[in-house]
Scaffold this motif. Structure first.
Motif, mmCIF file in Angstrom:
data_model
loop_
_atom_site.group_PDB
_atom_site.id
_atom_site.type_symbol
_atom_site.label_atom_id
_atom_site.label_comp_id
_atom_site.label_asym_id
_atom_site.label_seq_id
_atom_site.Cartn_x
_atom_site.Cartn_y
_atom_site.Cartn_z
ATOM 1 N N UNK A 114 -15.761 3.254 14.691
ATOM 2 C CA UNK A 114 -14.940 1.892 14.396
ATOM 3 C C UNK A 114 -13.215 1.954 13.988
ATOM 4 N N UNK A 115 -13.325 2.941 13.466
ATOM 5 C CA UNK A 115 -12.119 3.274 12.509
ATOM 6 C C UNK A 115 -10.618 4.139 13.878
ATOM 7 N N UNK A 116 -11.764 4.876 14.755
ATOM 8 C CA UNK A 116 -10.909 5.779 15.691
ATOM 9 C C UNK A 116 -10.086 3.998 17.117
ATOM 10 N N UNK A 117 -11.351 3.165 16.559
ATOM 11 C CA UNK A 117 -11.015 2.142 17.897
ATOM 12 C C UNK A 117 -9.685 1.457 17.568
ATOM 13 N N UNK A 118 -9.660 1.473 16.681
ATOM 14 C CA UNK A 118 -8.713 0.645 15.651
ATOM 15 C C UNK A 118 -7.660 0.679 16.010
ATOM 16 N N UNK A 119 -7.356 2.545 15.685
ATOM 17 C CA UNK A 119 -5.734 3.266 15.419
ATOM 18 C C UNK A 119 -5.672 3.545 17.343
ATOM 19 N N UNK A 120 -6.775 3.672 18.308
ATOM 20 C CA UNK A 120 -6.357 3.756 20.082
ATOM 21 C C UNK A 120 -5.357 2.638 20.173
ATOM 22 N N UNK A 121 -5.971 1.151 19.328
ATOM 23 C CA UNK A 121 -6.406 -0.325 19.920
ATOM 24 C C UNK A 121 -4.287 -0.056 19.132
ATOM 25 N N UNK A 122 -3.782 1.050 17.976
ATOM 26 C CA UNK A 122 -2.567 0.443 17.826
ATOM 27 C C UNK A 122 -1.754 1.692 18.882
ATOM 28 N N UNK A 123 -2.374 2.510 20.056
ATOM 29 C CA UNK A 123 -1.526 2.911 20.549
ATOM 30 C C UNK A 123 -0.840 4.798 19.730
ATOM 31 N N UNK A 124 -1.689 4.698 18.781
ATOM 32 C CA UNK A 124 -1.106 6.243 17.866
ATOM 33 C C UNK A 124 -1.944 7.712 18.947
ATOM 34 N N UNK A 125 -0.947 8.493 18.158
ATOM 35 C CA UNK A 125 -1.067 9.560 18.882
ATOM 36 C C UNK A 125 -2.267 10.563 18.537
ATOM 37 N N UNK A 126 -3.289 10.221 17.449
ATOM 38 C CA UNK A 126 -3.357 10.751 16.353
ATOM 39 C C UNK A 126 -4.175 10.293 14.778
ATOM 40 N N UNK A 127 -4.774 10.559 14.673
ATOM 41 C CA UNK A 127 -5.681 9.958 14.046
ATOM 42 C C UNK A 127 -6.271 10.710 12.308
ATOM 43 N N UNK A 128 -6.304 10.694 10.765
ATOM 44 C CA UNK A 128 -6.468 11.533 10.259
ATOM 45 C C UNK A 128 -7.601 11.200 9.974
ATOM 46 N N UNK A 129 -8.921 11.682 9.311
ATOM 47 C CA UNK A 129 -9.981 11.278 9.107
ATOM 48 C C UNK A 129 -10.495 11.654 8.149
ATOM 49 N N UNK A 130 -10.146 10.145 6.678
ATOM 50 C CA UNK A 130 -9.927 10.792 5.348
ATOM 51 C C UNK A 130 -11.367 9.414 4.525
ATOM 52 N N UNK A 131 -11.652 10.695 3.713
ATOM 53 C CA UNK A 131 -12.755 10.050 3.196
ATOM 54 C C UNK A 131 -12.503 9.480 1.581
#
Length: 188
Positions: free
Chosen positions: A81-98
């Motif tokens: 869910x988080x990666x899909x939301x980030x992808x829609x923003x056109x980012x180059x990377x995601x930092x996954x944190x808890x």
């Protein structure tokens, strides 16, 4: 600290069943557990900040709330869910944190970003763990994860930045919360 084209995806939708519910809203030295966890990322100029949340997730100013659907879905669904939301923003990377890891220091986050080569990098505790950075080439694999496991298999062989076991604590029980309070009390 520079974050460039990186989206922060803070996972905060867990059921907290081992804690008895509501762990992210629990008080930890004058703040909620979630707010204390968010401190580690406060100085980074991320392209966006996304919190994958449940209805009872505390409000985190500056974060876009993305509800986990269905509520109570496993960890893999939160990541996707988080990666899909980030992808829609056109980012180059995601930092996954808890959001239940309130003792990660800011300098650790900075070291992860400084060591990121565009592919992937993780925290090294007892094994590869979050926070972790993934370049866009890993988005499809992150979105395809299944079950109540994280992205550990995608981090095998990835470079890492060591984090002391005391700072890598995640709050899963009342005992963990008491330990975190004790660690914060002794740290200053």
């Amino acid at each position: 600290m520079a974050g460039g084209g990186i989206a922060l995806v803070l996972l905060a939708a867990g059921r907290a069943s081992r804690f008895g519910g509501g762990k992210l809203a629990a008080s930890l030295c004058g703040m909620t557990v979630a707010a204390r966890a968010a401190l580690a990322y406060a100085d980074v100029a991320f392209a966006s900040r996304i919190v994958v949340c449940a209805p009872n997730t505390p409000i985190l100013p500056g974060y876009r709330r993305v509800p986990l659907d269905p509520a109570g879905a496993p960890l893999s669904r939160s990541i996707a869910t988080g990666v899909v939301a980030a992808r829609k923003e056109g980012v180059e990377a995601v930092m996954i944190a808890l959001a239940d890891m309130p003792l990660v220091p800011r300098d650790h986050v900075g070291a992860l970003i400084a060591g990121f080569d565009g592919d992937r990098i993780c925290t090294r505790g007892p094994g590869p763990m979050p926070p972790a950075l993934f370049g866009a080439r890993h988005f499809a694999a992150l979105e395809a994860l299944e079950g109540d496991r994280g992205a550990g298999r995608l981090l095998r062989g990835a470079p890492g930045v060591s984090l002391d076991a005391d700072l890598a604590i995640d709050i899963d029980s009342a005992e963990d919360l008491a330990r975190a309070k004790n660690l914060l009390g002794t740290a200053g």
